[in-house]
Motif scaffolding. Structure first.
Motif, PDB file in Angstrom:
ATOM      1  N   UNK A   1      53.035  60.973  27.135  1.00 41.36           N
ATOM      2  CA  UNK A   1      52.980  60.531  28.536  1.00 41.36           C
ATOM      3  C   UNK A   1      51.608  60.851  29.117  1.00 41.36           C
ATOM      4  N   UNK A   2      51.118  62.077  28.879  1.00 36.21           N
ATOM      5  CA  UNK A   2      49.817  62.497  29.411  1.00 36.21           C
ATOM      6  C   UNK A   2      48.676  61.724  28.746  1.00 36.21           C
ATOM      7  N   UNK A   3      48.744  61.560  27.437  1.00 35.74           N
ATOM      8  CA  UNK A   3      47.699  60.816  26.728  1.00 35.74           C
ATOM      9  C   UNK A   3      47.620  59.394  27.258  1.00 35.74           C
ATOM     10  N   UNK A   4      48.786  58.783  27.474  1.00 32.08           N
ATOM     11  CA  UNK A   4      48.820  57.415  27.995  1.00 32.08           C
ATOM     12  C   UNK A   4      48.237  57.327  29.387  1.00 32.08           C
ATOM     13  N   UNK A   5      48.598  58.314  30.250  1.00 33.80           N
ATOM     14  CA  UNK A   5      48.100  58.260  31.622  1.00 33.80           C
ATOM     15  C   UNK A   5      46.590  58.479  31.648  1.00 33.80           C
ATOM     16  N   UNK A   6      46.113  59.411  30.845  1.00 35.91           N
ATOM     17  CA  UNK A   6      44.660  59.631  30.763  1.00 35.91           C
ATOM     18  C   UNK A   6      43.931  58.361  30.327  1.00 35.91           C
ATOM     19  N   UNK A   7      44.489  57.696  29.331  1.00 35.29           N
ATOM     20  CA  UNK A   7      43.848  56.475  28.837  1.00 35.29           C
ATOM     21  C   UNK A   7      43.802  55.425  29.943  1.00 35.29           C
ATOM     22  N   UNK A   8      44.922  55.284  30.653  1.00 36.11           N
ATOM     23  CA  UNK A   8      45.006  54.268  31.700  1.00 36.11           C
ATOM     24  C   UNK A   8      44.069  54.592  32.864  1.00 36.11           C
ATOM     25  N   UNK A   9      44.135  55.839  33.347  1.00 34.41           N
ATOM     26  CA  UNK A   9      43.337  56.227  34.513  1.00 34.41           C
ATOM     27  C   UNK A   9      41.843  56.152  34.207  1.00 34.41           C
ATOM     28  N   UNK A  10      41.429  56.640  33.046  1.00 32.58           N
ATOM     29  CA  UNK A  10      39.995  56.608  32.731  1.00 32.58           C
ATOM     30  C   UNK A  10      39.517  55.185  32.449  1.00 32.58           C
ATOM     31  N   UNK A  11      40.406  54.354  31.925  1.00 34.06           N
ATOM     32  CA  UNK A  11      40.016  52.961  31.692  1.00 34.06           C
ATOM     33  C   UNK A  11      39.745  52.271  33.030  1.00 34.06           C
ATOM     34  N   UNK A  12      40.639  52.483  33.993  1.00 35.58           N
ATOM     35  CA  UNK A  12      40.430  51.884  35.315  1.00 35.58           C
ATOM     36  C   UNK A  12      39.234  52.506  36.024  1.00 35.58           C
ATOM     37  N   UNK A  13      39.018  53.795  35.789  1.00 37.96           N
ATOM     38  CA  UNK A  13      37.976  54.526  36.524  1.00 37.96           C
ATOM     39  C   UNK A  13      36.575  54.036  36.190  1.00 37.96           C
ATOM     40  N   UNK A  14      36.397  53.463  35.009  1.00 39.76           N
ATOM     41  CA  UNK A  14      35.057  52.991  34.648  1.00 39.76           C
ATOM     42  C   UNK A  14      34.537  51.966  35.647  1.00 39.76           C
ATOM     43  N   UNK A  15      35.386  51.006  35.983  1.00 38.63           N
ATOM     44  CA  UNK A  15      34.992  49.990  36.960  1.00 38.63           C
ATOM     45  C   UNK A  15      34.803  50.591  38.341  1.00 38.63           C
ATOM     46  N   UNK A  16      35.708  51.511  38.696  1.00 41.28           N
ATOM     47  CA  UNK A  16      35.620  52.153  40.016  1.00 41.28           C
ATOM     48  C   UNK A  16      34.346  52.987  40.129  1.00 41.28           C
ATOM     49  N   UNK A  17      33.998  53.667  39.045  1.00 36.92           N
ATOM     50  CA  UNK A  17      32.762  54.446  39.035  1.00 36.92           C
ATOM     51  C   UNK A  17      31.554  53.526  39.202  1.00 36.92           C
ATOM     52  N   UNK A  18      31.532  52.406  38.472  1.00 41.73           N
ATOM     53  CA  UNK A  18      30.388  51.492  38.550  1.00 41.73           C
ATOM     54  C   UNK A  18      30.222  50.961  39.977  1.00 41.73           C
ATOM     55  N   UNK A  19      31.348  50.649  40.617  1.00 42.73           N
ATOM     56  CA  UNK A  19      31.279  50.170  42.003  1.00 42.73           C
ATOM     57  C   UNK A  19      30.786  51.258  42.942  1.00 42.73           C
ATOM     58  N   UNK A  20      31.327  52.463  42.780  1.00 48.09           N
ATOM     59  CA  UNK A  20      30.934  53.583  43.650  1.00 48.09           C
ATOM     60  C   UNK A  20      29.448  53.894  43.470  1.00 48.09           C
ATOM     61  N   UNK A  21      28.980  53.853  42.227  1.00 48.97           N
ATOM     62  CA  UNK A  21      27.568  54.126  41.978  1.00 48.97           C
ATOM     63  C   UNK A  21      26.698  53.064  42.642  1.00 48.97           C
ATOM     64  N   UNK A  22      27.104  51.810  42.524  1.00 50.33           N
ATOM     65  CA  UNK A  22      26.324  50.726  43.135  1.00 50.33           C
ATOM     66  C   UNK A  22      26.275  50.892  44.644  1.00 50.33           C
ATOM     67  N   UNK A  23      27.338  51.453  45.226  1.00 50.01           N
ATOM     68  CA  UNK A  23      27.402  51.610  46.686  1.00 50.01           C
ATOM     69  C   UNK A  23      26.977  53.011  47.139  1.00 50.01           C
ATOM     70  N   UNK A  24      26.547  53.862  46.200  1.00 48.70           N
ATOM     71  CA  UNK A  24      26.201  55.258  46.530  1.00 48.70           C
ATOM     72  C   UNK A  24      27.321  55.936  47.311  1.00 48.70           C
ATOM     73  N   UNK A  25      28.545  55.695  46.878  1.00 47.96           N
ATOM     74  CA  UNK A  25      29.705  56.159  47.645  1.00 47.96           C
ATOM     75  C   UNK A  25      30.496  57.183  46.844  1.00 47.96           C
ATOM     76  N   UNK A  26      30.067  58.456  46.908  1.00 44.17           N
ATOM     77  CA  UNK A  26      30.809  59.461  46.166  1.00 44.17           C
ATOM     78  C   UNK A  26      32.177  59.723  46.797  1.00 44.17           C
ATOM     79  N   UNK A  27      32.217  59.739  48.127  1.00 36.52           N
ATOM     80  CA  UNK A  27      33.487  60.021  48.815  1.00 36.52           C
ATOM     81  C   UNK A  27      34.575  59.054  48.371  1.00 36.52           C
ATOM     82  N   UNK A  28      34.206  57.781  48.191  1.00 38.79           N
ATOM     83  CA  UNK A  28      35.195  56.791  47.778  1.00 38.79           C
ATOM     84  C   UNK A  28      35.688  57.035  46.356  1.00 38.79           C
ATOM     85  N   UNK A  29      34.825  57.605  45.513  1.00 39.78           N
ATOM     86  CA  UNK A  29      35.206  57.815  44.113  1.00 39.78           C
ATOM     87  C   UNK A  29      35.886  59.168  43.902  1.00 39.78           C
TER      88      UNK A  29
END
Lengths: 492, 492
Positions: free
Chosen positions: B96-124
């Motif tokens: 369950x934990x391995x699956x959630x980690x895989x899912x959350x980190x997979x989604x987070x890559x895009x979210x990180x790229x967006x936050x970095x482009x917007x210089x928005x640490x609070x959002x990330x």
């Protein structure tokens, strides 16, 4: 989740893994470092074992038994048809036999290559006899009391039977033998295209051609390979081609051929992605697409007229006088022993010979020890020349040495289907030649996508051809097309 | 078969499948059609599930329990060490934990790229907080009562501990901060290499460089990728590089860096092919190879002297006066916020900052909400400048957003190890500079292959470094080397 949903989720992962296995094959033929082969063999074997375990997973049987098929829609029933066929076939073959076949055919590839290089059929015959014995055993396991050859054929062309193909091919043979003889005996013999043709310019041209025929480069790519092929389904369908400085038609027509295969895969309904319906339905239907692109469209007078201009642009002045001479050169019929170097007229004769011989070997009526003699006498009957070396004869193709029995006839079936589709296309699109003469094959590609390609595995092979053509397929349209086209070119 | 033989046969297939997964990653970054990504994501996930099932296969536990370890030789015991570690780690983390980690980190890559482009640490921050929480949970499962950070570190650098690294890095920091300040304040500041440099000529040069450092092209290839990497083990080890018309040093040193990684893999004892010993033993040891090739050898005065001539041959006259100016330009230290654009002196300061902060996050003593402030104040302390945007600061690296905690310190550990290896190499090979000045790095490559690379996973990481150097590793050699080299270049 319902049993159907569980089955489809499991199958989706299998489909994804199959795509990976296909990509590994692409890698091996295009970009793999040359000394990496021993490791790759182990990698491919490990992947094959993963796939085999999934194809024979007992849960498949449970799910298939639990599903209420009557409650499914057309797509659901088609999915079940494919999965059930695959599971039934995979579980009927004992693991011991599957393993031995894999091992023997793997070793046989090298032995065949050596035998071919030495023109030594006698040396290879015991290996081939072992393969035929194993294939007969496999066929018996698959057939469950039915015809052995049909059971093997079913792997490449579901639903087809040897008897049905025999009837179709029996009708092809006399008219093709006659046409071939008249062409080679004709007073008017068109000149071949000769000269030296820059290979980079050839590669550039292949890209233009693939795009002209509707190939989507955002979901694919073109690379060089020794033997051109198309690989992959869905969003990643790659083609390969080859160049030869003395024969630019090789690059042109192998590219258009592979583009036909690739367009079929690329135009399948996106809803079928990574499902059993998300790939071309059979080898014969696949070959109908590659052949109609390559021959009926790509070797048409209209299209070669445009191509003539492209050639002059890419390679400078040609030794041929005009577009008509270029058209004749692209369709030149010349004597030869080798199937893969053959033309539209003789190609099917090469295949029919193989079909008859392999059917007899699987039936047990032709002993492998007698194959070379049977091949040579049949070749002389159909082609009028004597085979002098095994590499020109029964050792020329790799197929039998890797266990491909039942595969050859799908090449001719594809040609027959292409003839039918071409007839229907012309009837539907009176201005087809106007588009082709402008180098634009988007319209016929759209027609094929709509009539056939988008359906993927939804229908059975013959069913989808019938649906696309508005009538059941037969050999008539192909023969009429060939006789008309070549009578004109050769002034018969 | 004995339990050991059964275990090794099973593991060999797993190793082969892991190679396939790696090749899929290579394909994605180099040749994959651009619109194929959604399908590839499913393919990769399916492959990952196959590998996960094999890593946690209960038969592994049975075999491990049944094996009489005392009866095994050194290689056998080393194999067991790797397989047992992998099995223990894989089975300690709930699915369950391995699956959630895989899912959350997979989604987070895009979210990180967006936050970095917007210089928005609070959002990330909420996303990162979730990842840290999951990593802490994973670490607790892995640590089984031990230190959380050590448990994560163990995935990249088996046997290393946070406390031990802390001591090593504490010794690095003051001398590096001091050296950096003196360099940037020096009166003499060497000129940078400027101009426009043909990218095809750069690619041609990268091939020469890879070969000069001992890379075997029959078992590898060089392609372009956005972020250069090396991939694969055994007979198929590929590297990638990038070119920039304004910065040919980028292509040169990323190629030499990846060549270091690749040579390590290529020089492992062939007897270890597709076994747990057939790959580099840890991230730190791997990085020691890439770094010594790139820096101690590739950025040496001797080698840049040869490279200067190559540059003139490839690109024509340079704006730099002589080989000495070229050497200084290749080693130029300049202020900057970005780790990956950094130089030998500042690089470790970037890493130490991340090590301290991630260790605190995993320990629970630094709240993710306070990360940006902690980063910025630490950066100002070490680098003397204020971070003004999150993209220059704590959002610059992808690592944390994909769950890589415990990975950063291996970069610096690699630099420290490279310092130790370089010291031992110089002591053993007094004429090293003569070879390098001739553009020949085959001799040091042979030394590294013999002392370290051939052992693959036979020894524990620190053990193999100690064996190669003849003494336990420490930060002294790296610091001495950096101070001597840069004092001279900057005339301190």
């Amino acid at each position: 989740m319902s049993a159907y949903e569980e089955l489809m989720a499991f199958d989706r992962q299998t489909q994804a893994l199959r795509q990976i296995a296909g990509r590994l094959g692409w890698d091996q033929e295009t970009v793999m470092p040359r000394a990496a082969a021993p490791q790759r063999a182990e990698e491919s074997e490990a992947m094959e074992q993963v796939l085999h375990a999934r194809r024979t997973d007992p849960r498949l049987g449970d799910w298939l038994a639990a599903i209420d098929e009557a409650a499914l829609d057309q797509v659901g029933r088609a999915n079940l048809r494919h999965i059930r066929r695959s599971f039934t076939r995979a579980t009927r073959v004992p693991a011991r036999l599957a393993g031995e076949l894999a091992r023997v055919t793997s070793e046989a590839q090298g032995q065949w290559a050596e035998a071919r290089a030495a023109d030594d059929f006698a040396g290879f015959a015991p290996v081939l006899a072992r393969i035929v014995a194993l294939k007969r055993e496999e066929a018996a396991a698959l057939a469950a009391g039915g015809d052995l050859y049909d059971a093997l054929l079913d792997d490449y062309e579901p639903g087809a039977t040897g008897a049905e193909l025999q009837a179709m091919f029996d009708a092809l043979r006399p008219r093709l033998v006659d046409l071939r003889a008249r062409i080679l005996g004709a007073a008017h013999q068109p000149a071949a295209l000769t000269g030296s043709f820059d290979e980079q310019a050839q590669m550039k041209l292949t890209r233009r051609l693939a795009k002209a025929f509707g190939y989507d480069m955002a979901h694919g790519r073109i690379d060089k390979a020794v033997h051109p092929f198309s690989s992959g389904s869905g969003l990643d369908v790659r083609i390969t081609t080859r160049t030869n400085p003395e024969d630019p038609f090789g690059a042109v027509y192998s590219t258009i051929h592979e583009t036909g295969h690739a367009c079929y895969e690329q135009h399948i309904d996106p809803a079928y992605l990574l499902t059993p319906l998300g790939a071309g339905v059979s080898m014969g239907v696949h070959e109908s697409q590659s052949r109609i692109y390559e021959n009926q469209l790509g070797r048409s007078r209209a299209f070669t007229g445009w191509l003539f201009g492209e050639f002059k642009g890419a390679f400078g002045d040609l030794a041929l006088a005009d577009a008509e001479a270029f058209y004749a050169a692209a369709n030149r019929v010349h004597p030869g022993f080798i199937r893969t170097e053959s033309d539209e007229v003789q190609y099917n004769l090469h295949v029919l010979l193989r079909f008859d011989l392999e059917r007899q070997m699987i039936a047990g009526t032709l002993d492998v020890a007698d194959l070379e003699e049977a091949w040579n006498s049949r070749f002389e009957a159909d082609f009028g020349v004597k085979v002098e070396r095994a590499s020109q004869g029964c050792l020329q193709d790799v197929h039998w040495s890797v266990g491909l029995f039942g595969y050859f006839p799908t090449y001719s079936l594809g040609n027959v289907y292409a003839g039918c589709l071409h007839k229907a296309l012309r009837a539907d699109m009176p201005d087809l030649d106007t588009h082709l003469a402008a180098g634009d094959a988007a319209k016929p590609t759209e027609w094929l996508a709509d009539r056939l390609q988008r359906h993927g595995g939804l229908y059975e092979p013959k069913e989808v051809i019938t649906l696309a053509c508005g009538e059941a397929p037969g050999e008539g349209p192909l023969l009429d097309y060939l006789e008309a086209k070549f009578s004109e070119i050769y002034r018969l």
